[in-house]
Design an enzyme around this catalytic site. Structure first.
Site, PDB file in Angstrom:
ATOM      1  N   CYS A  88      36.197  38.798  42.451  1.00 40.77           N
ATOM      2  CA  CYS A  88      34.743  38.707  42.352  1.00 40.77           C
ATOM      3  C   CYS A  88      34.144  38.561  43.744  1.00 40.77           C
ATOM      4  CB  CYS A  88      34.352  37.524  41.474  1.00 40.77           C
ATOM      5  SG  CYS A  88      32.572  37.290  41.356  1.00 40.77           S
ATOM      6  N   HIS A  89      33.204  39.452  44.072  1.00 39.90           N
ATOM      7  CA  HIS A  89      32.649  39.480  45.430  1.00 39.90           C
ATOM      8  C   HIS A  89      31.769  38.265  45.714  1.00 39.90           C
ATOM      9  CE1 HIS A  89      31.813  41.079  49.270  1.00 39.90           C
ATOM     10  NE2 HIS A  89      31.773  42.351  48.963  1.00 39.90           N
ATOM     11  N   ASN A  90      31.278  37.572  44.689  1.00 41.33           N
ATOM     12  CA  ASN A  90      30.483  36.367  44.939  1.00 41.33           C
ATOM     13  C   ASN A  90      31.318  35.252  45.548  1.00 41.33           C
ATOM     14  OD1 ASN A  90      29.176  37.439  42.015  1.00 41.33           O
ATOM     15  ND2 ASN A  90      27.700  36.968  43.623  1.00 41.33           N
TER      16      ASN A  90
END
EC number: 2.3.1.-
Length: 485
Positions: free
Chosen positions: A171-173
């Site tokens: 997840c890029h967050n």
């Protein structure tokens, strides 16, 4: 001949940290919490057994997948937020719900797989696009849905030659490219037998928030007025109308995915030298390969998409805030959150194409080197307000990222060495709209750069013609490695 194969996968398992970890809720930075980062980034890495690293040799595990599984569980003790889940919390700021990380130790997805292929079957030299890349990745489901799901999904595919492939969605967050590489490096450290990761992780997401950096500065960028317009246009109907109008005017937004194509352009020392020869001496000597190739790709892309001469086109350069340029807001060693800032260059399409290549190179250089503390603070404030960058009212934006250095001197398993890899054409397609600059070696063994480009099929043909003119090549097929649909 392109190899085809099917991997034999185990059932996915939820892998928890090897030992108890803190149960708490962690806040994300304003850069982490962008809506545009709510997706899973996809990465593959190819590894070959080192000399003497055959099964049974001292220090070499008989089963690399099980060794990596154990190392991942140990790494999650240090990177325990990655074993948690994202949750939305109400935010009174009007930009939608914020994300927080509940450190629940629920675990990450892990899959073991085997494939009847050898490392050399993926190509010599090992360059993108990689055949059957979907067989090297486990199923991530909807890659735009990140709340309440595992934040990391990893598959280890063992090859006939003793090598293996790491394929993962993250997840890029939670992390940017350097953060992802740092996590994988920790896994490699522990799989090699180290008692702890070489670089210990640091959370400190508060360092990249408007509350911490805020100076009340106004972003002096081409996006300043548009960002203000986006903030004032709080009506969903107005925002949706603006997006529809932008899509209608830009083929990159209006073309269906099945009519898009990705191609990879290989630039070795010969091509780079030829392009430098088109610059004045003072510029040819001081311009980096990234700056030069970014200018070339932007010009060819603008011409290929057929923008009118008066339309404004933008170049967004992703820069790592861990870099030496950011002496004013240093980040601690081990920080693995999103630390990318993205200055923007702007020009009329006619001016960009009508002036010499040197002018475009100068514009790229000024944009990179103009990222001051004030502009960085202003960008973070804008992101905090809008929860996105660039603002959704912007169109004709070309984003470029230099990821050549994320794997240098990393991923040392001891019994296996990194052979190649990067961001494949898999997973979330909308995250592939920009270009990634990746380091590789060409067929002559020379250090080279591969640049990805996604365009509508018709525009790609025009792009290759423009590139052939710049490189003085008659055979447009020789410009690319291979295409992926």
């Amino acid at each position: 001949m392109v190899v085809t194969f099917t991997s034999r996968r185990s059932e996915p398992v939820l892998l928890r940290p090897a030992r108890p970890t803190p149960r708490e809720t962690k806040q994300l930075s304003d850069l982490d919490d962008q809506r545009t980062l709510r997706y899973y980034e996809t990465v593959v890495g190819f590894f070959r057994r080192c000399d003497g690293g055959a099964a049974g040799a001292v220090g070499a595990p008989a089963d690399p997948a099980k060794a990596i599984r154990a190392a991942l569980a140990e790494a999650l003790v240090y990177y325990y937020p990655v074993a948690g889940r994202l949750r939305e919390v109400a935010d009174g700021g009007g930009a939608g719900n914020r994300l927080v990380v509940d450190c629940t130790a629920e675990g990450v997805v892990f899959v073991e797989a085997d494939a009847d292929v050898r490392l050399e079957d993926f190509g010599q030299p090992l360059l993108p696009p990689y055949p059957c890349v979907g067989e090297l990745l486990c199923d991530a489901g909807d890659t735009r849905a990140v709340v309440g799901k595992p934040l990391l999904l990893m598959q280890v595919t063992q090859l006939k030659c003793g090598g293996f492939v790491l394929g993962f969605h993250i997840c890029h967050n939670i992390a940017d490219g350097f953060g992802m590489a740092q996590l994988i490096m920790a896994i490699a450290d522990l799989a090699r037998g180290e008692p702890a990761p070489t670089i210990l992780p640091v959370w400190r997401r508060d360092l990249l928030t408007a509350a911490r950096l805020g100076s009340g500065a106004v972003a002096r960028t081409p996006f300043a007025s548009a960002a203000a317009a986006s903030a004032s246009a709080s009506s969903p109907a107005l925002q949706n109308g603006a997006r529809r109008a932008a899509a209608a005017a830009d083929a990159m937004l209006s073309t269906p995915p099945d009519r898009m194509v990705v191609e990879y352009f290989l630039f070795g020392p010969r091509e780079v030298s030829y392009l430098r020869g088109q610059l004045p001496a003072h510029l040819a000597d001081s311009t980096t390969v990234f700056e030069l190739l970014t200018a070339v790709m932007w010009r060819c892309r603008t011409a290929a998409l057929g923008y009118g001469p008066d339309l404004r086109v933008r170049l967004m350069i992703t820069m790592n805030a861990r870099g030496r340029w950011n002496a004013h807001t240093p980040l601690p060693r081990g920080f693995y959150g999103n630390a990318h800032v993205s200055p923007v260059a702007e020009a009329a399409a006619g001016d960009l194409l009508g002036r010499p290549l040197a002018d475009t190179v100068e514009l790229v250089r000024r944009t990179k080197r103009g990222m001051t503390r004030e502009r960085m603070s202003a960008m973070v404030e804008t992101v905090a307000q809008l929860r996105e960058w660039p603002p959704s009212s912007m169109d004709r934006v070309y984003e470029v990222s230099d990821i050549k250095w994320t794997t240098v001197n990393l991923l040392k398993f001891g019994w296996a060495e990194f052979a190649g890899g990067g961001i494949p054409l898999a997973g979330d397609l909308t995250s592939k709209l920009g270009s990634d600059h990746t380091r590789c070696k060409n067929s002559a063994g020379e250090v080279s750069t591969v640049v990805s480009m996604l365009l509508p099929r018709v525009a790609m043909a025009r792009f290759k013609k423009e590139m052939a003119v710049l490189l003085n090549k008659d055979d447009k097929k020789s410009l690319t490695i291979m295409s992926s649909l």
